[in-house]
Design a protein around this motif. Sequence first.
Motif, PDB file in Angstrom:
ATOM      1  N   SER A   1       0.853  -1.177   0.000  1.00 39.94           N
ATOM      2  CA  SER A   1       0.000   0.000   0.000  1.00 39.94           C
ATOM      3  C   SER A   1       0.892   1.231   0.000  1.00 39.94           C
ATOM      4  CB  SER A   1      -0.905   0.006   1.228  1.00 39.94           C
ATOM      5  OG  SER A   1      -0.147   0.190   2.408  1.00 39.94           O
TER       6      SER A   1
ATOM      7  N   LEU B   1      -1.049   1.260  11.565  1.00 39.97           N
ATOM      8  CA  LEU B   1      -1.671   1.047  10.260  1.00 39.97           C
ATOM      9  C   LEU B   1      -2.469  -0.258  10.260  1.00 39.97           C
ATOM     10  CD1 LEU B   1      -1.969   2.087   7.346  1.00 39.97           C
ATOM     11  CD2 LEU B   1       0.147   0.875   6.797  1.00 39.97           C
ATOM     12  N   ASP B   2      -1.895  -1.316  10.803  1.00 43.64           N
ATOM     13  CA  ASP B   2      -2.603  -2.603  10.913  1.00 43.64           C
ATOM     14  C   ASP B   2      -3.891  -2.455  11.715  1.00 43.64           C
ATOM     15  OD1 ASP B   2      -0.628  -3.894   9.491  1.00 43.64           O
ATOM     16  OD2 ASP B   2       0.301  -4.833  11.239  1.00 43.64           O
TER      17      ASP B   2
ATOM     18  N   THR C   1      -5.679   0.213  12.228  1.00 38.96           N
ATOM     19  CA  THR C   1      -6.663   0.989  11.465  1.00 38.96           C
ATOM     20  C   THR C   1      -7.340   0.112  10.422  1.00 38.96           C
ATOM     21  OG1 THR C   1      -5.426   3.026  11.813  1.00 38.96           O
ATOM     22  CG2 THR C   1      -6.948   2.998   9.949  1.00 38.96           C
ATOM     23  N   LYS C   2      -6.563  -0.713   9.728  1.00 40.00           N
ATOM     24  CA  LYS C   2      -7.133  -1.614   8.716  1.00 40.00           C
ATOM     25  C   LYS C   2      -8.098  -2.616   9.353  1.00 40.00           C
ATOM     26  CE  LYS C   2      -4.735  -0.060   5.199  1.00 40.00           C
ATOM     27  NZ  LYS C   2      -5.338   0.653   4.104  1.00 40.00           N
ATOM     28  N   LEU C   3      -7.727  -3.161  10.516  1.00 35.05           N
ATOM     29  CA  LEU C   3      -8.610  -4.099  11.212  1.00 35.05           C
ATOM     30  C   LEU C   3      -9.915  -3.425  11.631  1.00 35.05           C
ATOM     31  CD1 LEU C   3      -6.067  -6.085  13.375  1.00 35.05           C
ATOM     32  CD2 LEU C   3      -7.676  -7.073  11.745  1.00 35.05           C
ATOM     33  N   GLU C   4      -9.816  -2.200  12.121  1.00 32.07           N
ATOM     34  CA  GLU C   4     -11.027  -1.478  12.510  1.00 32.07           C
ATOM     35  C   GLU C   4     -11.936  -1.241  11.313  1.00 32.07           C
ATOM     36  OE1 GLU C   4      -9.212   1.870  14.431  1.00 32.07           O
ATOM     37  OE2 GLU C   4      -9.234   0.883  16.393  1.00 32.07           O
ATOM     38  N   THR C   5     -11.348  -0.952  10.163  1.00 31.90           N
ATOM     39  CA  THR C   5     -12.135  -0.768   8.942  1.00 31.90           C
ATOM     40  C   THR C   5     -12.822  -2.068   8.548  1.00 31.90           C
ATOM     41  OG1 THR C   5     -10.667   0.984   8.169  1.00 31.90           O
ATOM     42  CG2 THR C   5     -12.027  -0.109   6.501  1.00 31.90           C
ATOM     43  N   LEU C   6     -12.079  -3.179   8.593  1.00 32.77           N
ATOM     44  CA  LEU C   6     -12.679  -4.480   8.268  1.00 32.77           C
ATOM     45  C   LEU C   6     -13.817  -4.828   9.224  1.00 32.77           C
ATOM     46  CD1 LEU C   6      -9.495  -6.578   7.436  1.00 32.77           C
ATOM     47  CD2 LEU C   6     -11.275  -5.816   5.834  1.00 32.77           C
TER      48      LEU C   6
ATOM     49  N   LYS D   1      -7.533  -7.932  16.401  1.00 37.20           N
ATOM     50  CA  LYS D   1      -7.523  -6.535  16.831  1.00 37.20           C
ATOM     51  C   LYS D   1      -7.112  -6.439  18.302  1.00 37.20           C
ATOM     52  CE  LYS D   1     -10.235  -2.445  17.596  1.00 37.20           C
ATOM     53  NZ  LYS D   1     -11.538  -1.985  18.009  1.00 37.20           N
TER      54      LYS D   1
END
Length: 109
Positions: free
Chosen positions: A30, A67-68, A70-75, A96
């Motif tokens: 990314s 960053l990880d 944030t991505k988990l929260e989005t998922l 998470k």
Amino acid sequence: MAHSEATAEQLERLEPLFAGLGVEPGAIESAPLSGLRTERDDRVADLQDPVLGDLVEAELGRAIERLDLTKLETLLTLADRMDLPDEVVAPLEQTKTESGIERIQELPA
């Protein structure tokens, strides 16, 4: 080593999700991650003191963990909005929890 083992366990836990989606897991690139790596490489190249190099590496580790997270929260938000079953949500929640802010704060400064 402990961080590497924890990451391997998290990836194993998430593999069934990829299989359920019919997607092969692989390296994810990314722009933010690439930018962090470039910034690290630039900083480390300028440093002569190995202690300062370690500090830059620790800073990168904290940034990647954020960053990880944030991505988990989005998922998890997407899973909630899509009303996905617990067998999808539970592994994400567990990952998470293991990757949470407490873990980031434990990384050396």
